[in-house]
Design a protein around this motif. Structure first.
Motif, PDB file in Angstrom:
ATOM      1  N   PHE A 259       0.827  -1.209   0.000  1.00 18.17           N
ATOM      2  CA  PHE A 259       0.000   0.000   0.000  1.00 18.17           C
ATOM      3  C   PHE A 259       0.860   1.258   0.000  1.00 18.17           C
ATOM      4  O   PHE A 259       0.644   2.175  -0.805  1.00 18.17           O
ATOM      5  CB  PHE A 259      -0.939   0.009   1.213  1.00 18.17           C
ATOM      6  CG  PHE A 259      -1.920  -1.133   1.233  1.00 18.17           C
ATOM      7  CD1 PHE A 259      -2.655  -1.467   0.106  1.00 18.17           C
ATOM      8  CD2 PHE A 259      -2.121  -1.889   2.378  1.00 18.17           C
ATOM      9  CE1 PHE A 259      -3.558  -2.520   0.107  1.00 18.17           C
ATOM     10  CE2 PHE A 259      -3.016  -2.942   2.404  1.00 18.17           C
ATOM     11  CZ  PHE A 259      -3.744  -3.261   1.268  1.00 18.17           C
ATOM     12  N   THR A 260       1.836   1.316   0.889  1.00 17.28           N
ATOM     13  CA  THR A 260       2.665   2.514   0.960  1.00 17.28           C
ATOM     14  C   THR A 260       3.524   2.655  -0.287  1.00 17.28           C
ATOM     15  O   THR A 260       3.752   3.772  -0.771  1.00 17.28           O
ATOM     16  CB  THR A 260       3.544   2.488   2.218  1.00 17.28           C
ATOM     17  OG1 THR A 260       4.336   1.288   2.235  1.00 17.28           O
ATOM     18  CG2 THR A 260       2.683   2.520   3.479  1.00 17.28           C
ATOM     19  N   GLY A 261       3.972   1.538  -0.842  1.00 19.63           N
ATOM     20  CA  GLY A 261       4.774   1.588  -2.056  1.00 19.63           C
ATOM     21  C   GLY A 261       4.013   2.108  -3.256  1.00 19.63           C
ATOM     22  O   GLY A 261       4.603   2.651  -4.194  1.00 19.63           O
ATOM     23  N   ALA A 262       2.667   1.942  -3.225  1.00 18.67           N
ATOM     24  CA  ALA A 262       1.833   2.428  -4.324  1.00 18.67           C
ATOM     25  C   ALA A 262       1.373   3.866  -4.103  1.00 18.67           C
ATOM     26  O   ALA A 262       0.598   4.393  -4.912  1.00 18.67           O
ATOM     27  CB  ALA A 262       0.614   1.519  -4.489  1.00 18.67           C
ATOM     28  N   GLY A 263       1.826   4.488  -3.032  1.00 20.78           N
ATOM     29  CA  GLY A 263       1.489   5.892  -2.804  1.00 20.78           C
ATOM     30  C   GLY A 263       0.276   6.120  -1.919  1.00 20.78           C
ATOM     31  O   GLY A 263      -0.386   7.157  -2.034  1.00 20.78           O
ATOM     32  N   PHE A 264      -0.003   5.165  -1.017  1.00 18.07           N
ATOM     33  CA  PHE A 264      -1.124   5.310  -0.086  1.00 18.07           C
ATOM     34  C   PHE A 264      -0.609   5.450   1.346  1.00 18.07           C
ATOM     35  O   PHE A 264       0.409   4.859   1.717  1.00 18.07           O
ATOM     36  CB  PHE A 264      -2.048   4.092  -0.164  1.00 18.07           C
ATOM     37  CG  PHE A 264      -2.820   3.986  -1.449  1.00 18.07           C
ATOM     38  CD1 PHE A 264      -4.002   4.687  -1.622  1.00 18.07           C
ATOM     39  CD2 PHE A 264      -2.354   3.191  -2.491  1.00 18.07           C
ATOM     40  CE1 PHE A 264      -4.713   4.594  -2.815  1.00 18.07           C
ATOM     41  CE2 PHE A 264      -3.059   3.092  -3.678  1.00 18.07           C
ATOM     42  CZ  PHE A 264      -4.242   3.802  -3.842  1.00 18.07           C
ATOM     43  N   ARG A 265      -1.360   6.205   2.121  1.00 22.40           N
ATOM     44  CA  ARG A 265      -1.074   6.356   3.550  1.00 22.40           C
ATOM     45  C   ARG A 265      -2.053   5.499   4.333  1.00 22.40           C
ATOM     46  O   ARG A 265      -3.264   5.570   4.120  1.00 22.40           O
ATOM     47  CB  ARG A 265      -1.227   7.835   3.959  1.00 22.40           C
ATOM     48  CG  ARG A 265      -0.943   8.111   5.425  1.00 22.40           C
ATOM     49  CD  ARG A 265      -0.799   9.609   5.657  1.00 22.40           C
ATOM     50  NE  ARG A 265      -2.040  10.319   5.385  1.00 22.40           N
ATOM     51  CZ  ARG A 265      -2.913  10.703   6.332  1.00 22.40           C
ATOM     52  NH1 ARG A 265      -2.679  10.418   7.595  1.00 22.40           N
ATOM     53  NH2 ARG A 265      -3.997  11.363   6.002  1.00 22.40           N
ATOM     54  N   ILE A 266      -1.555   4.680   5.224  1.00 26.59           N
ATOM     55  CA  ILE A 266      -2.415   3.772   5.979  1.00 26.59           C
ATOM     56  C   ILE A 266      -3.099   4.538   7.114  1.00 26.59           C
ATOM     57  O   ILE A 266      -2.440   5.111   7.979  1.00 26.59           O
ATOM     58  CB  ILE A 266      -1.605   2.585   6.529  1.00 26.59           C
ATOM     59  CG1 ILE A 266      -1.034   1.767   5.363  1.00 26.59           C
ATOM     60  CG2 ILE A 266      -2.480   1.692   7.419  1.00 26.59           C
ATOM     61  CD1 ILE A 266      -0.057   0.698   5.773  1.00 26.59           C
ATOM     62  N   LEU A 267      -4.423   4.542   7.083  1.00 26.04           N
ATOM     63  CA  LEU A 267      -5.204   5.206   8.116  1.00 26.04           C
ATOM     64  C   LEU A 267      -5.656   4.241   9.205  1.00 26.04           C
ATOM     65  O   LEU A 267      -5.761   4.626  10.373  1.00 26.04           O
ATOM     66  CB  LEU A 267      -6.447   5.878   7.506  1.00 26.04           C
ATOM     67  CG  LEU A 267      -6.209   6.923   6.412  1.00 26.04           C
ATOM     68  CD1 LEU A 267      -7.556   7.479   5.940  1.00 26.04           C
ATOM     69  CD2 LEU A 267      -5.316   8.046   6.922  1.00 26.04           C
ATOM     70  N   ARG A 268      -5.941   3.001   8.812  1.00 28.20           N
ATOM     71  CA  ARG A 268      -6.510   2.059   9.773  1.00 28.20           C
ATOM     72  C   ARG A 268      -6.249   0.627   9.328  1.00 28.20           C
ATOM     73  O   ARG A 268      -6.335   0.309   8.140  1.00 28.20           O
ATOM     74  CB  ARG A 268      -8.021   2.300   9.891  1.00 28.20           C
ATOM     75  CG  ARG A 268      -8.724   1.462  10.964  1.00 28.20           C
ATOM     76  CD  ARG A 268     -10.175   1.898  11.097  1.00 28.20           C
ATOM     77  NE  ARG A 268     -10.911   1.118  12.090  1.00 28.20           N
ATOM     78  CZ  ARG A 268     -10.907   1.346  13.387  1.00 28.20           C
ATOM     79  NH1 ARG A 268     -10.180   2.336  13.874  1.00 28.20           N
ATOM     80  NH2 ARG A 268     -11.617   0.600  14.214  1.00 28.20           N
ATOM     81  N   TYR A 269      -5.913  -0.199  10.302  1.00 26.79           N
ATOM     82  CA  TYR A 269      -5.797  -1.646  10.074  1.00 26.79           C
ATOM     83  C   TYR A 269      -6.623  -2.354  11.136  1.00 26.79           C
ATOM     84  O   TYR A 269      -6.582  -1.998  12.313  1.00 26.79           O
ATOM     85  CB  TYR A 269      -4.343  -2.106  10.158  1.00 26.79           C
ATOM     86  CG  TYR A 269      -4.226  -3.611  10.331  1.00 26.79           C
ATOM     87  CD1 TYR A 269      -4.537  -4.475   9.288  1.00 26.79           C
ATOM     88  CD2 TYR A 269      -3.864  -4.161  11.562  1.00 26.79           C
ATOM     89  CE1 TYR A 269      -4.478  -5.856   9.455  1.00 26.79           C
ATOM     90  CE2 TYR A 269      -3.797  -5.536  11.739  1.00 26.79           C
ATOM     91  CZ  TYR A 269      -4.110  -6.376  10.691  1.00 26.79           C
ATOM     92  OH  TYR A 269      -4.058  -7.735  10.868  1.00 26.79           O
ATOM     93  N   GLU A 270      -7.371  -3.376  10.717  1.00 22.67           N
ATOM     94  CA  GLU A 270      -8.173  -4.169  11.637  1.00 22.67           C
ATOM     95  C   GLU A 270      -7.867  -5.648  11.428  1.00 22.67           C
ATOM     96  O   GLU A 270      -7.808  -6.118  10.287  1.00 22.67           O
ATOM     97  CB  GLU A 270      -9.668  -3.938  11.417  1.00 22.67           C
ATOM     98  CG  GLU A 270     -10.116  -2.514  11.661  1.00 22.67           C
ATOM     99  CD  GLU A 270     -11.583  -2.301  11.330  1.00 22.67           C
ATOM    100  OE1 GLU A 270     -12.059  -1.163  11.483  1.00 22.67           O
ATOM    101  OE2 GLU A 270     -12.248  -3.274  10.892  1.00 22.67           O
ATOM    102  N   ASN A 271      -7.702  -6.364  12.521  1.00 25.51           N
ATOM    103  CA  ASN A 271      -7.501  -7.804  12.473  1.00 25.51           C
ATOM    104  C   ASN A 271      -8.862  -8.490  12.503  1.00 25.51           C
ATOM    105  O   ASN A 271      -9.642  -8.293  13.437  1.00 25.51           O
ATOM    106  CB  ASN A 271      -6.657  -8.249  13.676  1.00 25.51           C
ATOM    107  CG  ASN A 271      -6.410  -9.750  13.705  1.00 25.51           C
ATOM    108  OD1 ASN A 271      -7.335 -10.553  13.599  1.00 25.51           O
ATOM    109  ND2 ASN A 271      -5.160 -10.144  13.849  1.00 25.51           N
TER     110      ASN A 271
END
Length: 226
Positions: free
Chosen positions: A173-185
């Motif tokens: 995701f970050t490599g494609a130019g996105f900023r991670i806002l939230r991750y859920e397990n």
């Protein structure tokens, strides 16, 4: 051997949402985006569902007031209930989307990136069609921490084949130019789907006895960097 989502037994278990967690995860992600004032329903809010399958998410999006467009490489091969006026489904590849740049406010990839040979290309295409600051919601199969990644011999036949660690997904995701806002397990959602499949005698996802120890399920909400 047919792909997992093509098997009648799997469809009987999963319904029209062919992924762990079904529409509950989609609704929860939309709720979070709307509550954070990052996304608002309306006819000007185009949401692109990449790998739309039977159109379950398209119907949900239309019911919530969004304009929804589904892309699927097998669109038209099955007969599904008619979509509402605010939704459409076309045959297209998520690695080469027939859409203008900067046209969408949200892209969905629900248990799809793990099926794509080069998910980084799909993410680059998603970034291209998204407006500045727009969102991408992705859910997919993960390798649990400490699990030994064993390649699936039937690559592309199920999401297990393209599973990655949480860190590897986030690097994509970050490599494609996105900023991670939230991750859920959401490991539990995968376990519950596998249990239903075992109960109904469906193979594929639960063919490996160690699946529940090796695999998990995650959901990400990421934002296109301006």
């Amino acid at each position: 051997m047919s792909a997992l989502w093509e098997q009648p037994g799997f469809r009987a278990v999963a319904g029209n949402a062919w992924r762990p967690g079904g529409l509950k995860l989609t609704e929860a992600a939309l709720d979070w985006c709307e509550a954070a004032a990052l996304l608002q329903p309306g006819p000007e809010s185009l949401v692109v569902d990449c790998g739309a399958g039977a159109g379950a998410s398209l119907r949900l999006l239309a019911a919530r007031g969004y304009r929804a467009l589904g892309l699927d490489r097998q669109a038209g091969e099955d007969e599904w209930p008619e979509l509402p006026a605010a939704a459409a489904l076309i045959r297209a590849d998520c690695c080469s989307m027939p859409l203008a740049s900067n046209c969408a406010r949200l892209a969905l990839f629900e248990c799809v990136l793990s099926l794509v040979a080069r998910p980084e290309i799909a993410l680059q295409e998603a970034r291209r069609i998204l407006r500045a600051g727009a969102l991408l919601v992705a859910s997919d199969v993960t390798w649990r921490a400490g699990a030994l990644a064993v390649p699936d011999a039937d690559a592309g036949s199920s999401c297990l084949a393209g599973a990655r660690s949480v860190a590897a997904w986030q690097a994509l995701f970050t490599g494609a130019g996105f900023r991670i806002l939230r991750y859920e397990n959401h490991d539990r959602a995968l376990v519950e789907l596998a249990a239903q499949m075992i109960w109904h005698g469906v193979g594929g996802l639960c063919a490996c006895g160690a699946m529940q120890r090796r695999h998990g399920y995650g959901l990400w909400i990421v934002q296109k960097e301006r």
